[in-house]
Design a protein around this motif. Sequence first.
Motif, PDB file in Angstrom:
ATOM      1  N   UNK A   1      62.372  29.028  32.519  1.00 50.99           N
ATOM      2  CA  UNK A   1      61.816  28.743  31.197  1.00 50.99           C
ATOM      3  C   UNK A   1      61.114  27.395  31.218  1.00 50.99           C
ATOM      4  N   UNK A   2      59.812  27.423  30.968  1.00 53.86           N
ATOM      5  CA  UNK A   2      59.032  26.194  30.898  1.00 53.86           C
ATOM      6  C   UNK A   2      58.871  25.720  29.469  1.00 53.86           C
ATOM      7  N   UNK A   3      57.904  24.841  29.220  1.00 54.43           N
ATOM      8  CA  UNK A   3      57.745  24.231  27.899  1.00 54.43           C
ATOM      9  C   UNK A   3      56.880  25.021  26.913  1.00 54.43           C
TER      10      UNK A   3
ATOM     11  N   UNK B   1      71.615  39.665  26.513  1.00 53.39           N
ATOM     12  CA  UNK B   1      71.487  41.002  27.092  1.00 53.39           C
ATOM     13  C   UNK B   1      71.541  40.980  28.613  1.00 53.39           C
ATOM     14  N   UNK B   2      71.760  39.810  29.185  1.00 52.31           N
ATOM     15  CA  UNK B   2      71.959  39.747  30.630  1.00 52.31           C
ATOM     16  C   UNK B   2      70.871  39.072  31.440  1.00 52.31           C
ATOM     17  N   UNK B   3      69.754  38.685  30.804  1.00 55.07           N
ATOM     18  CA  UNK B   3      68.717  37.957  31.537  1.00 55.07           C
ATOM     19  C   UNK B   3      69.227  36.545  31.822  1.00 55.07           C
ATOM     20  N   UNK B   4      69.131  36.102  33.069  1.00 49.39           N
ATOM     21  CA  UNK B   4      69.597  34.786  33.464  1.00 49.39           C
ATOM     22  C   UNK B   4      68.477  33.761  33.283  1.00 49.39           C
ATOM     23  N   UNK B   5      68.754  32.703  32.540  1.00 50.20           N
ATOM     24  CA  UNK B   5      67.740  31.696  32.237  1.00 50.20           C
ATOM     25  C   UNK B   5      68.009  30.402  33.001  1.00 50.20           C
ATOM     26  N   UNK B   6      66.905  29.759  33.436  1.00 52.46           N
ATOM     27  CA  UNK B   6      66.948  28.490  34.148  1.00 52.46           C
ATOM     28  C   UNK B   6      65.853  27.597  33.567  1.00 52.46           C
ATOM     29  N   UNK B   7      65.879  26.339  33.917  1.00 49.64           N
ATOM     30  CA  UNK B   7      64.812  25.446  33.506  1.00 49.64           C
ATOM     31  C   UNK B   7      63.598  25.591  34.402  1.00 49.64           C
TER      32      UNK B   7
ATOM     33  N   UNK C   1      66.618  19.878  34.896  1.00 48.16           N
ATOM     34  CA  UNK C   1      67.647  20.057  33.859  1.00 48.16           C
ATOM     35  C   UNK C   1      67.035  20.103  32.466  1.00 48.16           C
ATOM     36  N   UNK C   2      66.093  21.046  32.250  1.00 46.98           N
ATOM     37  CA  UNK C   2      65.372  21.070  30.982  1.00 46.98           C
ATOM     38  C   UNK C   2      65.462  22.404  30.248  1.00 46.98           C
ATOM     39  N   UNK C   3      66.376  23.293  30.640  1.00 44.71           N
ATOM     40  CA  UNK C   3      66.476  24.581  29.970  1.00 44.71           C
ATOM     41  C   UNK C   3      66.804  24.412  28.493  1.00 44.71           C
ATOM     42  N   UNK C   4      67.838  23.641  28.190  1.00 43.30           N
ATOM     43  CA  UNK C   4      68.227  23.443  26.792  1.00 43.30           C
ATOM     44  C   UNK C   4      67.073  22.854  25.991  1.00 43.30           C
ATOM     45  N   UNK C   5      66.413  21.852  26.549  1.00 41.76           N
ATOM     46  CA  UNK C   5      65.309  21.197  25.850  1.00 41.76           C
ATOM     47  C   UNK C   5      64.148  22.154  25.629  1.00 41.76           C
ATOM     48  N   UNK C   6      63.819  22.947  26.631  1.00 45.13           N
ATOM     49  CA  UNK C   6      62.694  23.870  26.498  1.00 45.13           C
ATOM     50  C   UNK C   6      62.968  24.962  25.467  1.00 45.13           C
TER      51      UNK C   6
ATOM     52  N   UNK D   1      72.735  23.108  31.841  1.00 47.78           N
ATOM     53  CA  UNK D   1      71.480  23.471  32.483  1.00 47.78           C
ATOM     54  C   UNK D   1      71.711  23.729  33.971  1.00 47.78           C
ATOM     55  N   UNK D   2      71.473  24.964  34.439  1.00 49.02           N
ATOM     56  CA  UNK D   2      71.666  25.244  35.869  1.00 49.02           C
ATOM     57  C   UNK D   2      70.654  24.467  36.704  1.00 49.02           C
ATOM     58  N   UNK D   3      71.092  23.959  37.818  1.00 47.70           N
ATOM     59  CA  UNK D   3      70.239  23.123  38.658  1.00 47.70           C
ATOM     60  C   UNK D   3      69.848  23.772  39.977  1.00 47.70           C
TER      61      UNK D   3
END
Length: 434
Positions: A207-209, A270-276, A290-295, A336-338
């Motif tokens: 996930x980007x900005x 629903x099971x999609x794995x999200x990363x930054x 470490x920007x998943x939450x922020x994005x 945030x997964x790294x």
Amino acid sequence: MNTLFPQSTQLLSRAHYPVIVVGGGQAGLSISHCLQQQGIEHIVFEKNRVAHSWRNDRWDTFCLVTPNWQCRLPDFPYQGDDPQGFMLKDQIAEYVEAFARKIAPPIVEGVGVQHVVRGKSGRLEVTTSAGQFSTDHIVVATGGYDIPIVPAYAASLPAHIKQIHSVDYRNPQALPEGEVLVVGSGQSGVQIMEDLHLAGRKVHLCVGPAPRSPRMYRGREATEWLMDMGYYELTVDRHPLGEKAREKTNHYMTGRDGGHEIDLRKFALEGVKLYGSMADIHGSRLEFLPDLTQNLDDADEVYVSIRRDIDKYIAAQGLDAPEEAPFEKVWAPAADPLALDCDAAGITTIIWAIGFRPDYRWIELPAFDGRGNPKYTRGVSPVPGLYFLGLPWLHTWGSGRFLGVAEDAAHLAGVIAGRLATGESGPAAEAAVA
């Protein structure tokens, strides 16, 4: 090549045209129509065929993100029976081809433009795959989506992990068995993610900005509210970001199955794995910022701000529109997964959906900034006789879409007509017709 307009020997027999248009997509066809209305002789060079990219460079379930009513090529608005719907890729191609048939442009398909230089005579010398031509004015309507972006560190991936760019994605069945990582959450990235998810594939998403937008809000399509509010008429010179608006990623949503908004938090449930954002690759090991939450939060803030603006408009106009509950987050990452190991996760394919960059190396004129981006004001380059059309935020939000290209094309045709009438091709002529 099965062309819509077979090559014309008569068109290619002339060595000079007052205007040459490069690109036979919706932008090039639009300026051709406007030039014809002005009675200006010109030729359009299209290296493939009309609507080629719509038919050949999109995935199978691709559809418009904006409703069909926004398809407003010059004197050729959408006339189908589903103005609130979203045309599929073949329907889009048919719309563009129908426009081409109507205007009967002086186009030669299957001819690419290879070089443009200033000749000793002062004219622009244009080298094509069909020979040499000269012109006083050249309109570049190639779109700017030339080179798929893939980061250099992608070369570190082991060969057993397939990697493709979004331009080469067609359907889930064409990919190897196993889980898929989509890199990028712009319009293409999230729609490809959903395409894979609906097909039952296990999907991971970087996930980007990119911002997101409502689809329906308070009883209407959000784009209808934005149209009434004048968002599509906002010009780049009045935008709070100015020319930096051209660098912003478009809001993500989809026109699939009648259109709906995309909340990545719901896909996570629903099971999609999200990363930054992707940061680096070392073999099969992927590293993320470490920007998943922020994005996710930033995308939601844009989403909510659009709803707030609509609320203010409804209140100011005294409109009767149904209320909606406030937005609530349905999921948030615990952390945030790294990092992620592709082999351990079962990822066999990575799809790069991080955009394109233009390639204007064939234009050997001082018309670009240090990053290779063209310099212009409403499509008019500071280099005499050079113009650009069909780029995002060329003038307004709709400039790179079916919605705004007609107005931009009419403007450029007027500038060119004024310059031809006075024998000028510099900024003074533009001021004369502004």
